[in-house]
Design an enzyme around this catalytic site. Structure first.
Site, PDB file in Angstrom:
ATOM      1  N   ASP A   1     -30.425 -21.091  20.501  1.00  9.26           N
ATOM      2  CA  ASP A   1     -29.673 -21.851  19.507  1.00  9.26           C
ATOM      3  C   ASP A   1     -28.771 -22.840  20.233  1.00  9.26           C
ATOM      4  O   ASP A   1     -27.947 -22.450  21.061  1.00  9.26           O
ATOM      5  CB  ASP A   1     -28.820 -20.898  18.660  1.00  9.26           C
ATOM      6  CG  ASP A   1     -28.277 -21.552  17.400  1.00  9.26           C
ATOM      7  OD1 ASP A   1     -27.944 -22.756  17.462  1.00  9.26           O
ATOM      8  OD2 ASP A   1     -28.177 -20.874  16.366  1.00  9.26           O
TER       9      ASP A   1
ATOM     10  N   LYS B   1     -22.771 -28.641  17.200  1.00  8.65           N
ATOM     11  CA  LYS B   1     -21.437 -29.137  16.880  1.00  8.65           C
ATOM     12  C   LYS B   1     -20.453 -28.725  17.969  1.00  8.65           C
ATOM     13  O   LYS B   1     -20.465 -27.598  18.452  1.00  8.65           O
ATOM     14  CB  LYS B   1     -20.987 -28.584  15.527  1.00  8.65           C
ATOM     15  CG  LYS B   1     -21.817 -29.096  14.361  1.00  8.65           C
ATOM     16  CD  LYS B   1     -21.313 -28.538  13.038  1.00  8.65           C
ATOM     17  CE  LYS B   1     -22.155 -29.073  11.876  1.00  8.65           C
ATOM     18  NZ  LYS B   1     -21.712 -28.524  10.571  1.00  8.65           N
TER      19      LYS B   1
ATOM     20  N   ASP C   1     -34.789 -28.246  23.680  1.00  6.35           N
ATOM     21  CA  ASP C   1     -35.121 -29.591  23.228  1.00  6.35           C
ATOM     22  C   ASP C   1     -33.859 -30.365  22.831  1.00  6.35           C
ATOM     23  O   ASP C   1     -33.956 -31.429  22.230  1.00  6.35           O
ATOM     24  CB  ASP C   1     -36.102 -29.556  22.048  1.00  6.35           C
ATOM     25  CG  ASP C   1     -35.507 -28.906  20.809  1.00  6.35           C
ATOM     26  OD1 ASP C   1     -34.887 -27.836  20.946  1.00  6.35           O
ATOM     27  OD2 ASP C   1     -35.640 -29.468  19.708  1.00  6.35           O
TER      28      ASP C   1
END
Length: 224
Positions: free
Chosen positions: A130, A134, A166
């Site tokens: 993950d 932000k 990515d």
């Protein structure tokens, strides 16, 4: 003792398919091992002395299953918090008749710090974690110091850490964090060359569809 109290994941009430539920219920006793007590050595887990690869967050598990199927002489220990992903990998294990995968359900941070044996793993795979894009969530990123010190502690001689993402921002972040980890050395100058043996994952396909650049990092344990 855990090195950080902030989790790199948020548990959500993801739906499990009937097949995943059946696999989770029927196969967990065979392939899942406890994440509640320290593992003395990997031979007690796998019943052999083959090299062990640790994978943090295997998602749906298709890449893990493919690697294990193609490399029967290597053991794979997958660490995952999401039951749906565990159920899916268990389904893959049964379908492919794979013998060299075990699973731990739980937080990788606690498992690395408190459960896994030290200086025993051949490699650590972290495929498309993950990215927490932000800025206020960057503290949740898995590949962050001082947790990366645990990678070095768990690796055996000539062991490696292999991460793929990515998200360019996360790639730059991880490159800096791993480079600052004592005992880990970048095998390349900057990002790594693509490792052709790695299967493409579902998250990678999504990233490519969004025209994201795939960045790979490959660090090895500094011996001595």
């Amino acid at each position: 003792m855990e090195v950080r109290g902030i989790k790199s994941y948020v548990l959500r009430s993801g739906r499990m398919s009937d097949a995943q539920k059946r696999s989770y219920q029927n196969l967990s006793p065979l392939f899942c091992i406890s994440a509640d007590k320290p593992v003395a050595d990997y031979k007690t887990v796998f019943g052999n002395d083959n090299p062990v690869i640790l994978e943090i967050g295997f998602g749906a598990g298709s890449a893990t299953a493919e690697l294990a199927e193609k490399n029967p002489g290597i053991n794979y220990l997958g660490i995952e918090v999401f039951k749906a992903g565990i159920g899916r990998l268990l389904w893959e294990i049964e379908k492919r008749n794979i013998k060299n995968i075990k699973i731990m359900e739980g937080d990788a941070v606690g498992i690395f710090c408190n459960i896994l044996p030290k200086e025993k793993a051949y490699g650590i795979h972290i495929f498309f974690p993950d990215p927490w894009p932000k800025k206020r969530h960057h503290k949740r990123r898995l590949v962050t110091r001082p947790f990366t010190d645990e990678f070095r502690k768990c690796l055996g001689p000539d062991g490696y850490v292999y991460m793929v993402t990515d998200w360019q921002d996360y790639a730059d972040w991880a490159l800096a964090e791993l480079s600052a980890t004592q005992g880990l050395v970048n095998k390349y100058e900057g990002f790594a060359a693509a490792q052709e043996w790695r299967p493409q994952t579902r998250f990678e396909t999504k990233g490519l569809d969004r025209n994201h650049k795939i960045c790979e990092l490959y660090f090895v344990r500094e011996n001595g």
